[in-house]
Design an enzyme around this catalytic site. Structure first.
Site, mmCIF file in Angstrom:
data_model
loop_
_atom_site.group_PDB
_atom_site.id
_atom_site.type_symbol
_atom_site.label_atom_id
_atom_site.label_comp_id
_atom_site.label_asym_id
_atom_site.label_seq_id
_atom_site.Cartn_x
_atom_site.Cartn_y
_atom_site.Cartn_z
ATOM 1 N N SER A 233 29.829 59.227 45.451
ATOM 2 C CA SER A 233 30.833 58.172 45.370
ATOM 3 C C SER A 233 31.010 57.543 46.741
ATOM 4 O O SER A 233 31.022 58.243 47.755
ATOM 5 C CB SER A 233 32.169 58.740 44.884
ATOM 6 N N HIS A 247 31.859 49.286 46.047
ATOM 7 C CA HIS A 247 32.114 50.628 45.525
ATOM 8 C C HIS A 247 30.950 50.993 44.621
ATOM 9 O O HIS A 247 30.450 50.166 43.859
ATOM 10 C CB HIS A 247 33.412 50.658 44.716
ATOM 11 N N GLY A 400 41.245 72.916 43.123
ATOM 12 C CA GLY A 400 40.393 73.185 44.271
ATOM 13 C C GLY A 400 39.698 71.975 44.842
ATOM 14 O O GLY A 400 38.930 72.102 45.797
ATOM 15 N N SER A 401 39.929 70.787 44.273
ATOM 16 C CA SER A 401 39.285 69.581 44.803
ATOM 17 C C SER A 401 39.844 69.244 46.183
ATOM 18 O O SER A 401 40.994 69.559 46.506
ATOM 19 C CB SER A 401 39.509 68.395 43.860
#
Length: 426
Positions: A233, A247, A400-401
């Site tokens: 990303s 993007h 947990g990101s």
């Protein structure tokens, strides 16, 4: 070949932007010579018979206008050098690379290590595991996103000419991790982030709800739903108001249900958000994406362009975020290999679709008024990413990101106009 461009208005803000565009400049594609790693596992992009699609896009309002992209060819690939990129150690000491197997040439065992030497950091998955499953889609996709990250970072660093990428390799205690590469306060780019994540574990209920809302029927066992997810990303914000923001995101999911059945799908896209509209830039960007899609079927670009138009819409403003591009999700047919090759072609189109536009405009003169308009448009960008973006929501709902990586897409600065007076946001 003559190019036809549809009317690009979507509310007051874009009409105002168009009014300030001024005279269109002449343009020519300029490609820097360089050397790239070849996409893993293939010698070239393969032609396929065409893709069937997942569910059609829903929820987006029908837009009144669109872009008719030109059909002229585009050749060349903007390349870059390694010199201005700070890279982590290419092969981790803890990667556990085994000694050559009996009966196998040492060169074959070293092929993966040589490929990894091009990346910004060593793969998230242990090299021994990647060697063990070379034909698995998770291996192929992880190598693709690592390669895409490295190529884009190298190209951006070459254009910027001064700032370097910081490389943060992080781990997720629930399983997996990622590599975040960020360039800030450069000569050309205010902020450029290119991140990958390779995570696995059990899907949270909130994340599962996001998928069920798109029609996914997911069978859990004891409330658990094992998953693997990986993707690249990026959001790139140039300093100059006449250079557009881009993007892109390409990702792969696998879900293992309670009965052992596995679901898989790909998603992603690429879109452009200029502060000031330039017809030649818009045609170049869309034409490059169209050529990537056309390798795999003539009906892909029109379908995924419309999906993008509908998706990147700020409903509470009644505005489009930019001039669109392509967007798709839940793509799971006709086969993993065919969809993977399509995603690979799209990822390879990022650099030639964007780098020439930055080179063209990075030295354009601009006024304080034009800079202010850029800041106001970035305020709209922040609104969309925080309120509507699926990737942002999924990341925030995944235990947990790394929050900093999820919010990497936000610009360093933006403004919001309140009661006639712009308010500074940072």
């Amino acid at each position: 070949m003559a190019m036809h461009l549809g009317r690009l208005s979507a509310g007051f803000c874009w009409l105002a932007a168009r009014g300030g565009c001024g005279k269109l400049r002449s343009w020519s594609l300029r490609c820097a010579a360089g050397r790239f790693c070849r996409p893993p596992g293939t010698a070239c992009a393969e032609q396929s018979r065409g893709l069937w699609y997942g569910p059609t896009a829903g929820g987006g309002p029908r837009l009144r206008s669109g872009l008719a992209a030109g059909l002229a060819g585009l050749a060349g690939l903007a390349a870059a050098a390694f010199g201005l990129v700070e890279r982590a150690e290419m092969v981790s000491k803890s990667s556990g690379a085994p000694s050559p197997s009996p009966g196998r040439p040492e060169e074959e065992d070293d092929e993966l290590a040589r490929r990894c030497s091009c990346f910004m950091a060593s793969p998230v998955t242990d090299l021994h595991e990647l060697r063990r499953r070379p034909g698995d889609m998770k291996t192929k996709m992880e190598l693709l996103i690592l390669e895409t990250q490295a190529q884009v970072c190298q190209a951006l660093a070459q254009v910027d000419g001064g700032a370097r990428f910081s490389v943060d390799r992080w781990e997720r205690k629930e399983g997996g991790g990622g590599i975040s590469c960020v360039l800030q306060d450069g000569h050309v780019f205010e902020k450029a982030g290119v991140s990958i994540s390779v995570v696995h574990g059990n899907l949270s209920e909130e994340a599962a709800k996001q998928m069920r809302s798109r029609g996914k029927k997911l069978k859990t066992k004891d409330g658990k739903l094992p998953f693997s997810a990986m993707g690249v990303s990026s959001v790139i914000h140039p300093k100059n108001p006449h250079a557009p923001t881009i993007h892109f995101n390409y990702r792969y999911f696998e879900i293992e249900e309670a009965d052992g059945n596995k679901q898989w799908w790909f998603g992603g896209g690429c879109d452009l958000t200029p502060t000031y509209l330039n017809q030649e830039d818009a045609v170049h960007f869309h034409r490059t994406l169209k050529e990537a899609c056309d390798q795999h079927g003539p009906d892909l670009y029109p379908k995924f362009k419309k999906w993008c138009d509908d998706y990147f819409f700020i409903a509470h403003r009644g505005e489009r975020r930019g001039i669109g591009g392509i967007f798709f999700d839940d793509l799971d047919s006709p086969s993993k290999e065919e969809v993977f090759r399509f995603v690979q072609s799209c990822a390879q189109a990022v650099i030639p679709s964007y780098i020439p536009l930055v080179k063209k405009h990075c030295d354009d003169s601009f006024t304080p008024r034009e800079k202010l308009w850029q800041q106001l448009r970035r305020g709209r960008y922040v609104e969309f990413n925080l309120l509507y973006d699926r990737g942002t929501k999924f990341g925030l709902f995944t235990p947990g990101s790394k929050i900093e990586s999820i919010l990497m897409s936000l610009p360093l600065t933006a403004r919001e106009k309140i009661k006639g007076k712009p308010t500074f946001l940072s």
